[in-house]
Design a protein around this motif. Structure first.
Motif, mmCIF file in Angstrom:
data_model
loop_
_atom_site.group_PDB
_atom_site.id
_atom_site.type_symbol
_atom_site.label_atom_id
_atom_site.label_comp_id
_atom_site.label_asym_id
_atom_site.label_seq_id
_atom_site.Cartn_x
_atom_site.Cartn_y
_atom_site.Cartn_z
ATOM 1 N N VAL A 78 0.711 -1.147 0.106
ATOM 2 C CA VAL A 78 -0.058 0.177 -0.030
ATOM 3 C C VAL A 78 0.970 1.184 -0.060
ATOM 4 N N VAL A 79 0.472 2.129 -0.826
ATOM 5 C CA VAL A 79 1.058 3.702 -0.777
ATOM 6 C C VAL A 79 0.007 4.525 -0.125
ATOM 7 N N ALA A 80 0.114 5.162 0.796
ATOM 8 C CA ALA A 80 -0.811 5.819 1.545
ATOM 9 C C ALA A 80 -0.088 7.005 2.475
ATOM 10 N N THR A 81 0.291 8.038 1.954
ATOM 11 C CA THR A 81 1.346 8.908 2.655
ATOM 12 C C THR A 81 0.376 10.299 3.190
ATOM 13 N N GLN A 82 -0.430 10.971 2.394
ATOM 14 C CA GLN A 82 -1.089 12.182 2.833
ATOM 15 C C GLN A 82 -2.720 11.808 2.588
ATOM 16 N N VAL A 83 -3.238 10.959 3.195
ATOM 17 C CA VAL A 83 -4.751 10.428 2.719
ATOM 18 C C VAL A 83 -5.519 10.706 3.614
ATOM 19 N N GLY A 84 -5.364 11.195 4.857
ATOM 20 C CA GLY A 84 -6.254 11.609 6.150
ATOM 21 C C GLY A 84 -6.860 10.489 6.862
ATOM 22 N N ALA A 85 -7.858 10.873 7.645
ATOM 23 C CA ALA A 85 -8.224 9.905 8.482
ATOM 24 C C ALA A 85 -9.041 8.748 7.926
ATOM 25 N N LEU A 86 -9.663 9.159 6.664
ATOM 26 C CA LEU A 86 -10.516 7.874 5.985
ATOM 27 C C LEU A 86 -9.689 7.085 5.282
ATOM 28 N N GLY A 87 -8.362 7.628 4.689
ATOM 29 C CA GLY A 87 -7.524 6.863 4.143
ATOM 30 C C GLY A 87 -6.884 5.840 5.124
ATOM 31 N N ASP A 88 -6.598 6.209 6.290
ATOM 32 C CA ASP A 88 -5.832 5.661 7.407
ATOM 33 C C ASP A 88 -6.812 4.506 7.759
ATOM 34 N N ASP A 89 -8.190 4.894 7.737
ATOM 35 C CA ASP A 89 -9.306 3.692 8.273
ATOM 36 C C ASP A 89 -9.187 2.752 7.215
ATOM 37 N N LEU A 90 -9.002 2.936 5.955
ATOM 38 C CA LEU A 90 -9.085 1.996 4.903
ATOM 39 C C LEU A 90 -7.899 0.989 4.878
ATOM 40 N N VAL A 91 -6.749 1.775 5.235
ATOM 41 C CA VAL A 91 -5.615 1.003 5.471
ATOM 42 C C VAL A 91 -5.515 0.037 6.717
ATOM 43 N N ALA A 92 -6.266 0.678 7.664
ATOM 44 C CA ALA A 92 -6.363 -0.228 8.961
ATOM 45 C C ALA A 92 -7.343 -1.768 8.605
ATOM 46 N N ALA A 93 -8.207 -1.280 7.899
ATOM 47 C CA ALA A 93 -9.408 -2.320 7.916
ATOM 48 C C ALA A 93 -8.460 -3.252 6.889
ATOM 49 N N LEU A 94 -7.484 -3.067 5.918
ATOM 50 C CA LEU A 94 -6.948 -4.075 5.281
ATOM 51 C C LEU A 94 -6.016 -4.933 5.907
ATOM 52 N N ASP A 95 -5.315 -4.015 6.796
ATOM 53 C CA ASP A 95 -4.262 -4.695 7.673
ATOM 54 C C ASP A 95 -4.741 -5.527 8.605
ATOM 55 N N ALA A 96 -6.080 -5.425 9.068
ATOM 56 C CA ALA A 96 -6.558 -6.377 10.093
ATOM 57 C C ALA A 96 -7.383 -7.723 9.325
ATOM 58 N N ASP A 97 -7.141 -7.699 8.158
ATOM 59 C CA ASP A 97 -7.502 -8.906 7.372
ATOM 60 C C ASP A 97 -6.534 -9.934 7.666
#
Length: 338
Positions: free
Chosen positions: A1-20
């Protein structure tokens, strides 16, 4: 994943994927490095969340995600997983926008309320019911099905390829010199058969013991498995001895042995479970000794049978062995004494 300046919703999406638990998530600082890692095979897939992702969604705009994956492997499955996570977040954002448009509060408040309600909504429950009897029991080990098939295939192939050695003894005159001694012809022919039986039996015993030690393969009832091993070794010895008595060229016999060994194995269900054959092909398969031997192993391994349960299969294998050995002995005696 590339997610640098994505804000709170972007971080939430990354966290959801990381929890899988089905994937390992690795962060990259730029999309060039991520794409290169996918191209080299270090990654199966990569996701690019654009800068300003959070701001775009909060303002009612659109945010386009980038996804790259390898054509083989788990790339398509990972795309489905990522799409599911994006769809879940998209549903929350749409609900928050609708609530905000209806004057129910700010986007942040509406989003928080949507998340709370989503947690309370019961999920979809899927119940799976199997109808009829399973072809293969759930208790079947990883290698239990294929081990007996490979055992039968290589035992018979070893028996047929032994024909070349018998032809060599005939061409070199070894067999005729043995007949010139006081040794009875029956003893010589019996020794030839016993030698081929020993080679095939040792080959089968080696495969059986080795697969049991290395892979914990279960061959079922020991007495039943040994009975199949002995009788099929006799079948292989008879077939190899018959080929050695019929052909006069060891190269010719070797080529036909491989072709016949693989062909009969395929027809008899040693390369694909006979349960997958059509009813007509299952009947045809049983003209081979392979199918009867595999039926015996199926009874022992899959249905917990004993020696008494496979007596019909053992009887057919004994008949095959008797006919092949009788023909081979008659033909070899004729060739050596004419």
């Amino acid at each position: 994943v590339v997610a640098t300046q994505v804000g709170a919703l972007g971080d939430d999406l990354v966290a959801a994927l990381d929890a899988d638990p089905t994937m390992d998530l690795i962060r990259y600082d730029d999309d060039e490095s991520m794409v290169a890692a996918v191209e080299r095979g270090a990654l199966q897939a990569g996701l690019l969340i654009p800068d300003g992702y959070d701001a775009s969604l909060r303002s009612g705009g659109r945010a386009e995600l980038g996804f790259v994956a390898r054509p083989e492997g788990t790339g398509p499955q990972l795309q489905a997983t990522v799409s599911a996570a994006v769809s879940d977040q998209q549903a929350l954002v749409k609900a928050a926008r609708f609530a905000q448009a209806e004057g129910a509060g700010s986007f942040e408040e509406s989003l928080r309320r949507a998340e709370e309600l989503a947690a309370e909504v019961p999920g979809v429950r899927v119940e799976v019911t199997s109808i009829g009897e399973a072809v293969f029991p759930a208790t079947l080990g990883r290698f239990d099905l294929g081990a007996s098939s490979q055992l039968i295939l290589f035992m018979f192939l070893t028996g047929l390829t032994g024909a070349s050695a018998l032809i060599q003894t005939r061409r070199l005159g070894v067999s005729r010199r043995m007949l010139s001694t006081p040794t009875p012809a029956g003893a010589i022919l019996g020794g030839e058969a016993l030698g081929r039986f020993g080679v095939v039996f040792v080959q089968g015993a080696y495969i059986m013991v080795g697969s049991w030690v290395a892979f914990s393969v279960d061959f079922g009832d020991l007495a039943g498995a040994l009975a199949i091993l002995v009788l099929f070794a006799l079948v292989g010895a008879g077939a190899g001895m018959l080929m050695g008595a019929v052909f006069s060229n060891d190269q010719q016999a070797g080529g036909i042995a491989v072709l016949a060994g693989l062909g009969l194995a395929a027809l008899g269900g040693a390369m694909m479970p006979i349960e997958f054959f059509s009813p007509a092909m299952q009947r045809v398969a049983h003209i081979t000794p392979h199918a009867w031997a595999l039926d015996g192993f199926a009874e022992l391994v899959r249905r917990g049978g004993t020696l008494a349960d496979i007596l019909p299969e053992l009887g057919v294998l004994a008949a095959y062995a008797a006919v092949l050995l009788a023909l081979a002995t008659w033909r070899l005696r004729t060739v050596l004494t004419r």
